[in-house]
Structure formats: structure tokens, C-alpha cells
Design an enzyme around this catalytic site. Structure first.
Site, PDB file in Angstrom:
ATOM      1  CB  ILE A  12      -1.350  -4.970   4.392  1.00 42.61           C
ATOM      2  CG1 ILE A  12      -1.266  -4.370   2.797  1.00 42.61           C
ATOM      3  CG2 ILE A  12      -2.444  -5.703   4.653  1.00 42.61           C
ATOM      4  CD1 ILE A  12      -1.428  -5.841   1.942  1.00 42.61           C
ATOM      5  CB  ALA A 108     -11.180   3.751   4.073  1.00 41.19           C
ATOM      6  CG  ASP A 109      -6.164   5.790   5.671  1.00 36.83           C
ATOM      7  OD1 ASP A 109      -6.935   6.760   5.160  1.00 36.83           O
ATOM      8  OD2 ASP A 109      -4.905   5.724   5.598  1.00 36.83           O
ATOM      9  CG  LEU A 110      -6.920   9.747   6.924  1.00 38.11           C
ATOM     10  CD1 LEU A 110      -6.727  11.157   6.274  1.00 38.11           C
ATOM     11  CD2 LEU A 110      -5.599   9.419   7.551  1.00 38.11           C
ATOM     12  CG  ASP A 129      -2.421   7.422  10.592  1.00 37.44           C
ATOM     13  OD1 ASP A 129      -1.196   6.907  10.536  1.00 37.44           O
ATOM     14  OD2 ASP A 129      -3.184   6.723  10.014  1.00 37.44           O
ATOM     15  CB  THR A 132       2.989   6.540   3.448  1.00 34.80           C
ATOM     16  OG1 THR A 132       2.994   5.147   3.457  1.00 34.80           O
ATOM     17  CG2 THR A 132       3.616   6.936   1.968  1.00 34.80           C
TER      18      THR A 132
END
Length: 252
Positions: A12, A108-110, A129, A132
Site C-alpha cells: 500500500i 483501478a491502479d492501471l 507498471d 506484483t
């Protein structure tokens, strides 16, 4: 200022934003068993380390791929900051046109990465990106997200190699001094690094061949700092926060 929180599978990352500028960041391990109180205390600690206070935070926005943790974070912000955060998801204006088979499947991150790359550097742009998973998303000159690729991140590959073999150890992910490894640890580090680097370079080349157009390549994510190869134009560790700030501005 606003608090931007990127909840990923491994980490996080909390960012304190002043407009589109990232004032400070704080990285913690993602744990689904943390309570909202524990996350709230972590937020207060971060603000203290940043020489800020809860009164300095006017609002917050969350990007999450871990729903259980996101709900705990929402509760912590309501309790400790008095803020009900904005969540990147359905119904949120992003300024991006997702032209993929299932737009809702884009994390949402991408989405925030793509928004950050397009608003900061323009298009066309290939956004990589490295977390993980290692992901690739192509954004055209009009801000349309046209394609995506997902593969194993180098940290995930290293963990799988150690856990699925009897005698190979866990190794730190780092850029090796040489490909000429003389011991097991160095052999694993070099093998993992150059295998991943080769995949990144080949994937960028394949995008160029199939699209037959010039584009910028922007890399972000926890591992991007060790993969600044010549085919990558920009390494931006705070790209997702730029995107979150852009999305936030479109919804207030």
C-alpha cells in the site's frame, strides 16, 4: 492537500498531494488482517513523518485492487480524518476512453497509471507498471486505452522459484553487476533480472512493430527503478499519484 492511497496486492503506497505534486510517500505491506484502527494509526504516523496533521488533509482518493483492505481503509479515513474518500471505480470521471472488450476489468491502479501518463506526458504512450505483476497499457494520442498486457512481475517470479524448489534460496531483487554469475545467489539474481529485462525490451519492440507508430514509453511501479533500459523514455515512480490527482480534479 489530498491523501492518495494506492492499495496493491503487495504494498500500500500513500501519497500526500498538493495539486499534482507528490509531497511525500509512505509504503507499507498489504495485509488483509489489519483493522481499520491499525490503518488509521499508520496514516497518522505518515502525516507526522511528513510534518503534517489531519487538519492539513482536505480530501482523499483511493485506488484499490484488494477490496477487503479498501473497506478497512475507508473506515479508517472516516474515523481518523473525518473524510469519506473518493474511490476510483464505476461512475468516476477519468477523462480516459477505455476501448477494450471489458472496460470494467481494467484495474483501478492501471486506469490511474494511464491517466497519469496521458495528462503528464501526452499520447501516444505505452505505460509499464512493474509491481506484483508487470503490466503494459497503450494509450493513443486521443487518450483512448486500446490494449493491455499482463505478465509475471520479477518479485513474483523470484518467490515462485524459491518456493517451488528444494535448494534455491529467496534472493533480493536487484540489478546484477554482471551476467557472469559464479554462485547460486548471483545466478538467480542475474537470471531473474535479464530474463525480465529481455521480456520488457521484446514486448516494447512488439508493440512498435504491430502499431507501426512512434510512442513514448513510461515505466512506474516498485521495480521500475532497476529497469531504466534505453527503450524506456521515462521512469516515474509517482505516476499513479499524478493520475489519481487528475481523476480527483475531474470529480470535485
Amino acid at each position: 492537500m489530498i491523501l492518495a492511497v494506492d492499495i496493491g496486492n503487495t504494498n500500500i503506497v500513500i501519497g500526500l498531494m498538493e495539486g499534482t505534486e507528490t509531497v511525500d510517500t509512505y509504503r507499507i505491506t498489504t495485509r488483509s488482517n489489519h483493522t481499520s484502527d491499525e490503518y488509521g494509526l499508520m496514516i497518522l504516523q505518515f502525516l507526522q513523518l511528513s510534518n503534517s496533521s489531519p487538519d492539513d488533509v482536505q480530501d482523499a482518493i483511493i485506488s484499490s485492487v484488494v477490496p477487503k483492505v479498501m473497506h478497512s481503509f475507508i473506515s479508517s479515513m472516516i474515523k481518523f480524518l473525518g473524510i469519506d474518500p473518493m474511490i476510483i471505480g464505476p461512475g468516476i470521471k477519468t477523462g480516459m476512453n477505455i476501448r477494450m472488450d471489458d472496460p470494467r476489468s481494467l484495474g483501478a491502479d492501471l486506469l490511474a497509471d494511464c491517466a497519469g501518463a496521458y495528462t503528464t506526458y501526452g499520447g501516444p504512450v505505452l505505460v509499464i507498471d512493474m509491481g506484483t505483476a508487470t503490466t503494459y497499457n497503450y494509450v493513443d494520442e486521443k487518450g483512448a486505452i486500446l490494449a493491455g498486457l499482463i505478465t509475471t512481475g520479477i518479485g513474483t517470479a523470484a518467490a515462485a522459484l524459491a518456493s517451488n524448489t528444494a535448494q534455491l534460496p529467496e534472493v533480493q531483487i536487484t540489478r546484477p553487476k554482471s551476467i557472469l554469475a559464479a554462485n547460486t545467489k548471483d545466478a538467480m539474481q542475474a537470471g531473474l533480472y535479464y530474463d525480465c529485462l529481455g521480456g520488457i525490451e521484446r514486448t516494447i519492440t512488439q508493440f512498435r512493430e504491430e502499431l507501426d507508430t512512434d510512442f513514448k514509453v513510461v515505466a512506474t511501479g516498485g521495480m521500475s527503478r532497476i529497469f531504466d533500459c534505453p527503450l524506456i523514455d521515462i521512469v516515474d515512480p509517482t505516476l499513479i499519484f499524478k493520475g489519481m490527482a487528475s481523476i480527483y480534479a475531474k470529480n470535485v
